[in-house]
Scaffold this motif. Structure first.
Motif, PDB file in Angstrom:
ATOM      1  N   ARG A  68     -32.367 -25.129  13.563  1.00  0.00           N
ATOM      2  CA  ARG A  68     -32.750 -24.288  14.701  1.00  0.00           C
ATOM      3  C   ARG A  68     -34.083 -24.685  15.334  1.00  0.00           C
ATOM      4  O   ARG A  68     -34.250 -24.615  16.530  1.00  0.00           O
ATOM      5  CB  ARG A  68     -32.779 -22.797  14.325  1.00  0.00           C
TER       6      ARG A  68
ATOM      7  N   GLU B  39     -34.208 -17.881  21.658  1.00  0.00           N
ATOM      8  CA  GLU B  39     -33.499 -16.757  21.066  1.00  0.00           C
ATOM      9  C   GLU B  39     -33.628 -15.514  21.936  1.00  0.00           C
ATOM     10  O   GLU B  39     -34.655 -15.279  22.578  1.00  0.00           O
ATOM     11  CB  GLU B  39     -34.024 -16.472  19.659  1.00  0.00           C
TER      12      GLU B  39
ATOM     13  N   GLN C 285     -32.082 -11.170  22.256  1.00  0.00           N
ATOM     14  CA  GLN C 285     -31.539 -10.047  21.501  1.00  0.00           C
ATOM     15  C   GLN C 285     -30.402  -9.416  22.289  1.00  0.00           C
ATOM     16  O   GLN C 285     -30.287  -9.605  23.498  1.00  0.00           O
ATOM     17  CB  GLN C 285     -32.641  -9.032  21.192  1.00  0.00           C
ATOM     18  N   THR C 286     -29.565  -8.663  21.590  1.00  0.00           N
ATOM     19  CA  THR C 286     -28.352  -8.149  22.224  1.00  0.00           C
ATOM     20  C   THR C 286     -28.645  -7.307  23.452  1.00  0.00           C
ATOM     21  O   THR C 286     -27.846  -7.265  24.377  1.00  0.00           O
ATOM     22  CB  THR C 286     -27.537  -7.324  21.214  1.00  0.00           C
TER      23      THR C 286
ATOM     24  N   MET D  50     -23.376 -16.314  19.766  1.00  0.00           N
ATOM     25  CA  MET D  50     -23.501 -16.248  18.313  1.00  0.00           C
ATOM     26  C   MET D  50     -24.534 -17.235  17.783  1.00  0.00           C
ATOM     27  O   MET D  50     -25.000 -17.111  16.651  1.00  0.00           O
ATOM     28  CB  MET D  50     -22.138 -16.500  17.658  1.00  0.00           C
TER      29      MET D  50
ATOM     30  N   ARG E  66     -29.687 -12.497  18.649  1.00  0.00           N
ATOM     31  CA  ARG E  66     -29.792 -11.689  17.444  1.00  0.00           C
ATOM     32  C   ARG E  66     -29.546 -10.219  17.785  1.00  0.00           C
ATOM     33  O   ARG E  66     -29.579  -9.824  18.935  1.00  0.00           O
ATOM     34  CB  ARG E  66     -31.168 -11.856  16.796  1.00  0.00           C
ATOM     35  N   ASN E  67     -29.333  -9.431  16.739  1.00  0.00           N
ATOM     36  CA  ASN E  67     -29.147  -8.006  16.986  1.00  0.00           C
ATOM     37  C   ASN E  67     -30.453  -7.371  17.450  1.00  0.00           C
ATOM     38  O   ASN E  67     -31.494  -8.019  17.472  1.00  0.00           O
ATOM     39  CB  ASN E  67     -28.575  -7.299  15.747  1.00  0.00           C
TER      40      ASN E  67
ATOM     41  N   ARG F  73     -32.581  -5.523  16.236  1.00  0.00           N
ATOM     42  CA  ARG F  73     -33.728  -5.560  15.319  1.00  0.00           C
ATOM     43  C   ARG F  73     -34.211  -6.978  15.074  1.00  0.00           C
ATOM     44  O   ARG F  73     -35.231  -7.183  14.427  1.00  0.00           O
ATOM     45  CB  ARG F  73     -33.360  -4.906  13.982  1.00  0.00           C
TER      46      ARG F  73
ATOM     47  N   ASP G 135     -32.754  -9.225  13.225  1.00  0.00           N
ATOM     48  CA  ASP G 135     -32.526  -9.666  11.852  1.00  0.00           C
ATOM     49  C   ASP G 135     -31.446 -10.738  11.767  1.00  0.00           C
ATOM     50  O   ASP G 135     -31.663 -11.822  11.234  1.00  0.00           O
ATOM     51  CB  ASP G 135     -32.137  -8.475  10.962  1.00  0.00           C
ATOM     52  N   ASN G 136     -30.259 -10.426  12.275  1.00  0.00           N
ATOM     53  CA  ASN G 136     -29.107 -11.313  12.124  1.00  0.00           C
ATOM     54  C   ASN G 136     -28.593 -11.751  13.487  1.00  0.00           C
ATOM     55  O   ASN G 136     -28.740 -11.044  14.489  1.00  0.00           O
ATOM     56  CB  ASN G 136     -27.974 -10.587  11.375  1.00  0.00           C
ATOM     57  N   LEU G 137     -27.929 -12.898  13.497  1.00  0.00           N
ATOM     58  CA  LEU G 137     -27.336 -13.380  14.731  1.00  0.00           C
ATOM     59  C   LEU G 137     -26.147 -12.507  15.107  1.00  0.00           C
ATOM     60  O   LEU G 137     -25.517 -11.884  14.255  1.00  0.00           O
ATOM     61  CB  LEU G 137     -26.900 -14.840  14.576  1.00  0.00           C
TER      62      LEU G 137
ATOM     63  N   VAL H 249     -22.695 -10.999  15.867  1.00  0.00           N
ATOM     64  CA  VAL H 249     -21.392 -11.234  15.252  1.00  0.00           C
ATOM     65  C   VAL H 249     -20.343 -11.460  16.332  1.00  0.00           C
ATOM     66  O   VAL H 249     -20.549 -11.141  17.507  1.00  0.00           O
ATOM     67  CB  VAL H 249     -20.982 -10.058  14.346  1.00  0.00           C
TER      68      VAL H 249
END
Length: 860
Positions: free
Chosen positions: A74, A116, A118-119, A233, A237-238, A240, A242-244, A246
């Protein structure tokens, strides 16, 4: 499918420059298997016989292998490319041409990383539902800050999704408070989808998606959708962080994204981009038109006292949230479509450190993340700092430090912007966090805040640093794209209308917009523009002078979007032509002014008319900032069958010769009150001055007859002047010219009483007006001459003595064929059936004012 974007990129690039040395890698050929790259080294070896070809072949398989190595980590330096060593510099530079890859250089270490998001930076709801919620906010159905009190349950969940997207568009801030300036622009905009489109073009993820779709033009809709889902994807990220994202969320958000782009006509039904987004990079020049100094001082003077009072509904809070952003939006280089400006004094309670943030939509629309320009006030209100800082809520300390160092390294040593940690906002935790996040700053102390010009120049410098850093992280150089303006150049045919048909079209178009002007007013404006490409619209505020010009221009196809119309607000501190035309900076470079830009566009497209609206023209002295233009306007002459002017800006000054194009029309609006400057006879002689004081509030009938009228694309020849000298018109209209001149001689004898008699220029331009009117049979003779008298002669009259009284009474006799009666009640003077009713009414009005000791055409 995402890999197809990488392959298609190679087919669009012709040159790749390495990140640090900027060495060129020319892509000379692309085939089914890969690309052929020429470098200075490969060409030299070929010329010396060391190589059989001047290029190196790089296969797509090799590029994609490097791509997998990059996205697996990344953020990559040269050491992360193990399987593709030997081409590391090229691959890193190549990947930065992707819109979602950033470049960083720290010292000698180069790295590239995935951008990056966020959603909540992707649309969470369908486009029509978001517009519906926005309209509910406009109508007052919902208060975004009190949504939970209005509704609950499933409807609340639905509306919060729409509210999130309204926040993404910048209509509300992170505290759900309304951005009133932007909302007003949306309300007043004719095309709501077009307004939202302008915003989306500057939102980071939307812009990336459009560039990717541009690269994927030859793929099916399913393949395009799959590619953007995979992109989501990879880089989203979400909420927060934290995670990519889904797959299920990626499918939903990407589907919404396509609906938004389609509804705003940035892609068609086949999801093909409607513009060449891959090639589009633009930067704008700037005009000072704000009063930020007073705004900053007001906060510093009042904030400590305000903190001792109640928070809710306090006027200083509203001032910071609503009024201050408006001052920044008045600057040409702070476009509301590109930037979100928001101010805060706290949420629920007074903040220790209030702030005003200026955020590039490509990077962030929330102060909790990303990097942006922000004015930070110290806790003691003794200092305000213009800073380039970062969101402290959602940025890790390591990331914050890295970005801070990169920004500081990008700032040239010659800049006045400081890049140290030697300042303090106060002792609160927020004050310390804000100071820690700051990469660069300029300090202004309360007792020594500089003038407005310096403040704006400093902000321009900070914006340049901000934009340069954005460019650096996105792998392109601003020096290659600066000063490019993207405007539609018309290649389609024009609509051929005679003058009567054209007047009827303009009248119907303006009427369809819900504005009431008489047909005679449209005719008068048309003839005035045709007579001389400089017209002044005067009158009380609120009578629609600005809108009249905008709709007039738009009705014949001239808009801001295609570059044929420009509104330039005049600033009170303008005192020479550089504010309009530009200037040579300390480096010797010419900085174009706002008028110079549209002159250049008009010059390059001579077959179409271009309009400049100088708004509130007399806030500054017109003779100071407009004198060069007036002089050049009078220098126009016939040359090789065309009207040309003298040089306005020389090649030595501006890099090329600038003359006034024959297809450029300048219209100024003026409000005459105690805050404005009077006009000199030099200005009045050179313009038709049209009054707009008629207000008919009760007339609503025309609103029931509205029918949408499309603009007509009108060529320059429809409104171009064909008469420049009296001899041009005399042979064709001998009787008319002699009749007009005879009438003007009568008036001139009276005007000599106060040395207000007119000269040859005024006579000639009145004759041109009358000839154009006669040729098209738009008004009868007396009505047309009535307008000319009102616009070219009466504005010259002002004074307080008996000579003015005698002059006005003599003009009254000429205009009405009646003697002025001393005992006449001026308030109810009957003017029906007189020869020149408009001019006579104005004379009566001026006589009535003279009873108070002084009169003028201009005093309302």
């Amino acid at each position: 499918m995402l890999e197809n974007i990488v392959i298609e990129l190679s087919k669009r690039l012709s040159n790749v420059k390495t990140l640090s040395t900027k060495k060129e890698n020319k892509i000379s050929k692309v085939d089914q298997k890969g690309i052929y790259v020429e470098t200075e080294s490969s060409r030299s070896k070929f010329q010396n016989g060391e190589k059989q070809e001047p290029f190196e072949f790089i296969s797509f398989d090799f590029i994609l292998e490097g791509w997998q190595e990059f996205i697996s980590v990344r953020k990559a330096t040269a050491n992360d490319f193990n399987k593709t060593r030997g081409r590391t510099s090229f691959l890193m530079a190549f990947f930065t041409n992707l819109p979602f890859v950033e470049a960083s250089i720290s010292g000698k270490t180069k790295s590239i990383s995935l951008r990056e998001f966020q959603t909540d930076e992707l649309p969470s709801d369908q486009y029509h539902k978001v517009k519906e919620f926005l309209n509910e906010v406009v109508e007052g159905t919902f208060d975004p800050t009190q949504l939970s009190k209005h509704i609950e349950g499933n409807l609340y969940r639905v509306k919060t999704r729409s509210r999130q997207d309204v926040r993404l568009l910048g209509f509300i801030n992170e505290f759900n408070e309304v951005n009133q300036f932007q909302l007003d622009e949306y309300i007043n905009g004719e095309n709501k989808d077009l307004y939202i489109k302008r915003i989306l073009l500057n939102l980071g993820y939307f812009r990336i998606a459009l560039i990717c779709l541009d690269l994927l033009q030859n793929f099916s809709k399913r393949e395009k959708k799959t590619a953007l889902e995979e992109l989501g994807m990879l880089i989203v990220r979400n909420s927060r962080g934290d995670n990519l994202m889904v797959e299920s969320v990626a499918k939903e958000r990407t589907n919404n994204l396509f609906m938004w782009l389609e509804n705003t006509q940035m892609i068609d039904h086949e999801w093909l981009p409607t513009e060449d987004f891959f090639e589009t990079y633009s930067t704008k020049e700037h005009v000072i038109m704000s009063d930020t100094r007073s705004s900053l001082l007001k906060v510093m003077e009042e904030y400590l006292d305000a903190k001792r009072e109640g928070f809710g509904g306090h006027p200083l809070g509203a001032f910071v949230r609503n009024d201050i952003p408006l001052e920044f939006y008045r600057l040409d280089f702070i476009d509301s479509a590109e930037y979100v400006v928001t101010g805060s004094v706290g949420q629920g309670n007074w903040a220790a450190v209030p702030w005003i943030a200026i955020m590039n939509r490509k990077i962030t629309v929330s102060t909790q993340r990303g990097y942006y320009i922000v004015y930070l006030f110290s806790e003691d209100m003794k200092t305000v700092y213009l800073t380039l800082a970062q969101g402290v809520t959602e940025t890790s300390k390591d990331e914050m430090q890295r970005i801070k160092e990169e920004i500081r390294e990008s700032i040239p040593a010659s800049s006045k912007v400081r890049k140290d940690d030697d300042f303090s906002l106060g002792i609160s935790s927020k004050a310390r966090q804000y100071a820690q996040s700051t990469a660069a700053y300029i300090a202004y102390h309360f007792d020594n805040i500089p003038n407005e010009s310096t403040l704006v120049t400093d902000l321009q410098e900070m914006v340049r640093i901000y934009e340069d850093y954005i460019a650096q992280r996105n792998g392109y150089e601003t020096t290659e794209c600066i000063h490019k303006e993207q405007y539609i150049i018309r290649e389609t045919g024009t609509t051929n209308l005679n003058d009567k048909e054209l007047i009827e079209h303009i009248f119907s178009y303006i009427r369809s917009k819900g504005f009431y002007y008489t047909r005679e007013e449209i005719i008068n404006l048309f003839l005035s523009i045709k007579t001389k490409p400089f017209v002044i619209l005067s009158g009380i505020s609120g009578t629609g002078k600005t809108k009249m010009v905008q709709w007039f221009a738009e009705s014949i196809g001239a808009t801001e979007e295609n570059g044929q119309f420009a509104l330039i607000p005049i600033r009170p501190d303008w005192n020479d032509g550089s504010d309009l035309l530009g200037y040579v900076d300390i480096k010797g470079d010419f900085k174009e002014g706002p008028l110079t830009k549209i002159i250049k566009r008009a010059k390059n497209n001579p077959n179409f008319p271009y309009f400049v609206l100088l708004d509130e023209m007399n806030l500054a002295r017109v003779e100071y900032y407009f004198s060069d233009i007036l002089s050049v306007m009078e220098s126009r002459k016939w040359k090789d069958g065309k009207i040309v002017s003298s040089t306005l800006l020389s090649e030595e000054t501006a890099g090329e010769d600038f003359k006034l194009p024959n297809n450029l029309y300048i219209i100024g609006t003026v409000n005459m009150d105690e805050t404005t400057h009077p006009f000199s006879k030099k200005v009045l002689d050179r313009a038709n001055t049209i009054e707009f004081n008629r207000v008919e509030l009760a007339n609503l009938a025309f609103l029931t007859e509205l029918e949408e009228i499309e603009p007509a694309i009108i060529g320059q020849e429809s409104i171009a002047s064909i008469y420049l000298h009296l001899k041009d018109v005399y042979q064709k209209h001998t009787t008319l010219i002699e009749r007009v001149t005879e009438e003007l001689v009568k008036m001139n004898e009276a005007l000599q009483l106060i040395n207000a008699n007119v000269g040859y220029r005024v006579r000639d331009e009145i004759c041109f007006y009358m000839a154009y009117n006669s040729e098209s049979q738009l008004m009868d003779y007396d009505h047309a001459l009535d307008h000319c008298i009102l616009q070219k002669i009466l504005p010259r009259i002002a004074g307080s003595d008996s000579r003015v009284d005698h002059l006005l009474k003599e003009l009254y006799r000429i205009f009405t064929n009646r003697q002025f009666e001393e005992d006449m009640d001026l308030a109810v003077a009957k003017l029906e059936g007189v020869k020149y009713p408009h001019s006579a009414a104005k004379v009566v009005e001026m006589l009535r004012r003279l009873e108070d000791g002084f009169t003028s055409f201009w005093i309302s």
